[in-house]
Design a protein around this motif. Structure first.
Motif, PDB file in Angstrom:
ATOM      1  N   VAL A 174      42.772  30.191  45.722  1.00 52.08           N
ATOM      2  CA  VAL A 174      41.352  30.528  45.716  1.00 52.08           C
ATOM      3  C   VAL A 174      41.102  31.753  44.849  1.00 52.08           C
ATOM      4  N   LEU A 175      41.870  32.800  45.039  1.00 52.20           N
ATOM      5  CA  LEU A 175      41.689  34.024  44.258  1.00 52.20           C
ATOM      6  C   LEU A 175      41.982  33.784  42.778  1.00 52.20           C
ATOM      7  N   GLY A 176      42.947  32.908  42.520  1.00 52.19           N
ATOM      8  CA  GLY A 176      43.260  32.585  41.134  1.00 52.19           C
ATOM      9  C   GLY A 176      42.100  31.942  40.409  1.00 52.19           C
ATOM     10  N   LYS A 177      41.270  31.192  41.123  1.00 51.36           N
ATOM     11  CA  LYS A 177      40.124  30.564  40.471  1.00 51.36           C
ATOM     12  C   LYS A 177      39.142  31.602  39.934  1.00 51.36           C
ATOM     13  N   ALA A 178      39.026  32.731  40.620  1.00 53.89           N
ATOM     14  CA  ALA A 178      38.164  33.812  40.128  1.00 53.89           C
ATOM     15  C   ALA A 178      38.877  34.621  39.051  1.00 53.89           C
ATOM     16  N   LEU A 179      40.107  35.026  39.330  1.00 55.01           N
ATOM     17  CA  LEU A 179      40.820  35.918  38.413  1.00 55.01           C
ATOM     18  C   LEU A 179      41.177  35.234  37.103  1.00 55.01           C
ATOM     19  N   ASP A 180      41.583  33.978  37.154  1.00 58.61           N
ATOM     20  CA  ASP A 180      41.935  33.268  35.924  1.00 58.61           C
ATOM     21  C   ASP A 180      40.726  33.136  35.006  1.00 58.61           C
ATOM     22  N   ALA A 181      39.566  32.849  35.600  1.00 55.91           N
ATOM     23  CA  ALA A 181      38.353  32.714  34.794  1.00 55.91           C
ATOM     24  C   ALA A 181      37.969  34.046  34.155  1.00 55.91           C
ATOM     25  N   LEU A 182      38.098  35.140  34.892  1.00 48.77           N
ATOM     26  CA  LEU A 182      37.795  36.463  34.329  1.00 48.77           C
ATOM     27  C   LEU A 182      38.792  36.845  33.249  1.00 48.77           C
ATOM     28  N   ASP A 183      40.069  36.558  33.481  1.00 49.47           N
ATOM     29  CA  ASP A 183      41.075  36.833  32.452  1.00 49.47           C
ATOM     30  C   ASP A 183      40.784  36.042  31.179  1.00 49.47           C
ATOM     31  N   ARG A 236      31.316  30.575  39.871  1.00 46.64           N
ATOM     32  CA  ARG A 236      32.376  30.575  40.879  1.00 46.64           C
ATOM     33  C   ARG A 236      32.083  31.619  41.952  1.00 46.64           C
ATOM     34  N   LYS A 237      30.830  31.677  42.346  1.00 43.49           N
ATOM     35  CA  LYS A 237      30.390  32.742  43.241  1.00 43.49           C
ATOM     36  C   LYS A 237      31.215  32.847  44.528  1.00 43.49           C
ATOM     37  N   PRO A 238      31.496  31.763  45.252  1.00 39.05           N
ATOM     38  CA  PRO A 238      32.274  31.923  46.496  1.00 39.05           C
ATOM     39  C   PRO A 238      33.651  32.531  46.252  1.00 39.05           C
ATOM     40  N   TYR A 239      34.263  32.167  45.138  1.00 37.03           N
ATOM     41  CA  TYR A 239      35.609  32.657  44.834  1.00 37.03           C
ATOM     42  C   TYR A 239      35.574  34.136  44.449  1.00 37.03           C
ATOM     43  N   VAL A 240      34.585  34.520  43.640  1.00 35.30           N
ATOM     44  CA  VAL A 240      34.449  35.931  43.262  1.00 35.30           C
ATOM     45  C   VAL A 240      34.062  36.767  44.482  1.00 35.30           C
ATOM     46  N   THR A 241      33.217  36.225  45.343  1.00 40.10           N
ATOM     47  CA  THR A 241      32.827  36.940  46.563  1.00 40.10           C
ATOM     48  C   THR A 241      34.046  37.294  47.389  1.00 40.10           C
ATOM     49  N   LEU A 242      34.931  36.324  47.578  1.00 41.65           N
ATOM     50  CA  LEU A 242      36.147  36.584  48.353  1.00 41.65           C
ATOM     51  C   LEU A 242      37.009  37.634  47.661  1.00 41.65           C
ATOM     52  N   LEU A 243      37.128  37.556  46.338  1.00 40.77           N
ATOM     53  CA  LEU A 243      37.905  38.540  45.582  1.00 40.77           C
ATOM     54  C   LEU A 243      37.378  39.950  45.816  1.00 40.77           C
ATOM     55  N   LEU A 244      36.070  40.102  45.799  1.00 45.62           N
ATOM     56  CA  LEU A 244      35.463  41.431  45.941  1.00 45.62           C
ATOM     57  C   LEU A 244      35.582  41.982  47.357  1.00 45.62           C
ATOM     58  N   ARG A 245      35.854  41.115  48.324  1.00 40.67           N
ATOM     59  CA  ARG A 245      35.948  41.560  49.719  1.00 40.67           C
ATOM     60  C   ARG A 245      37.382  41.835  50.177  1.00 40.67           C
ATOM     61  N   LEU A 246      38.338  41.703  49.281  1.00 44.33           N
ATOM     62  CA  LEU A 246      39.735  41.881  49.659  1.00 44.33           C
ATOM     63  C   LEU A 246      40.000  43.272  50.215  1.00 44.33           C
ATOM     64  N   ARG A 247      40.900  43.326  51.191  1.00 45.56           N
ATOM     65  CA  ARG A 247      41.302  44.603  51.783  1.00 45.56           C
ATOM     66  C   ARG A 247      42.740  44.974  51.435  1.00 45.56           C
TER      67      ARG A 247
END
Length: 200
Positions: A66-75, A106-117
């Motif tokens: 899931v996180l890769g879907k956000a990070l790969d797109a940003l990369d 990819r809003k749901p995926y980026v949302t989860l990325l931004l909420r990481l602890r």
């Protein structure tokens, strides 16, 4: 299982890995990763736990994908030729627009990325990748400062944080199905960046 969770049905057809991830990321965002058990995911998907294991080895692997879907797109945005060569001002505009479009698409995926602890190894690795993306943005603003296209009274680190702060905040209110299209949202963000950070 709460009263609001559907009862799991074994062997429910129709899910491939990507469609499963849409349900998974929704659950992670609603309940938090730690509070979302495999049982909760099985109930939401209408699958048995064993059926889930046909697609993923563990809940942690789901998080990683899931996180890769956000990070790969940003990369991909930052590694594109338009972001790595040419006038710095154009490169900044390209990556800002690209980051906004990734968030919208990819809003749901980026949302989860931004909420990481950063509670797990997967989360910590994702945080490090996110910091590397921040550093690429900061480097672009440093180059802009050196060539005189960033306002001289703004530190590149501050410029990077202001820019990504504005982009990231849109996850809290932007609705892709609403009146504002992703391109219009990107245009609005760029207008603010141009007006507030880029030297004229």
């Amino acid at each position: 299982m709460t009263a609001t969770e559907p009862v799991a049905r074994r062997g429910r057809p129709g899910y491939d890995r990507d469609s499963m991830l849409e349900v998974v990321v929704e659950a992670f965002n609603e309940r938090g990763y730690d509070a979302t058990s495999l049982g909760v995911l099985a109930a939401r998907l209408g699958l048995s736990k064993s059926a889930i294991y046909h697609h993923f080895d563990s809940k942690e692997q789901m998080l990683e994908v899931v996180l890769g879907k956000a990070l790969d797109a940003l990369d991909d945005v930052f590694d594109a030729p338009e972001a790595t060569s040419g006038p710095v001002r154009d490169r900044i505009r390209y990556v800002v627009r690209g980051a906004v479009l990734v968030l919208a698409e990819r809003k749901p995926y980026v949302t989860l990325l931004l909420r990481l602890r950063g509670n797990t190894a997967v989360e910590r690795a994702a945080v490090e990748r996110r910091r590397a993306i921040d550093a690429k943005m900061r480097t672009l603003f440093e180059l802009a400062r050196d060539e005189g296209t960033l306002r001289g009274d703004i530190d590149p680190r501050v410029a990077e944080r202001l820019t990504f702060g504005m982009v990231n905040s849109t996850v809290e209110w932007y609705r892709p199905e609403g009146r504002t299209t992703p391109d219009e949202l990107a245009d609005a963000v760029l207008a603010y960046v141009d007006a507030g950070l880029i030297a004229r």
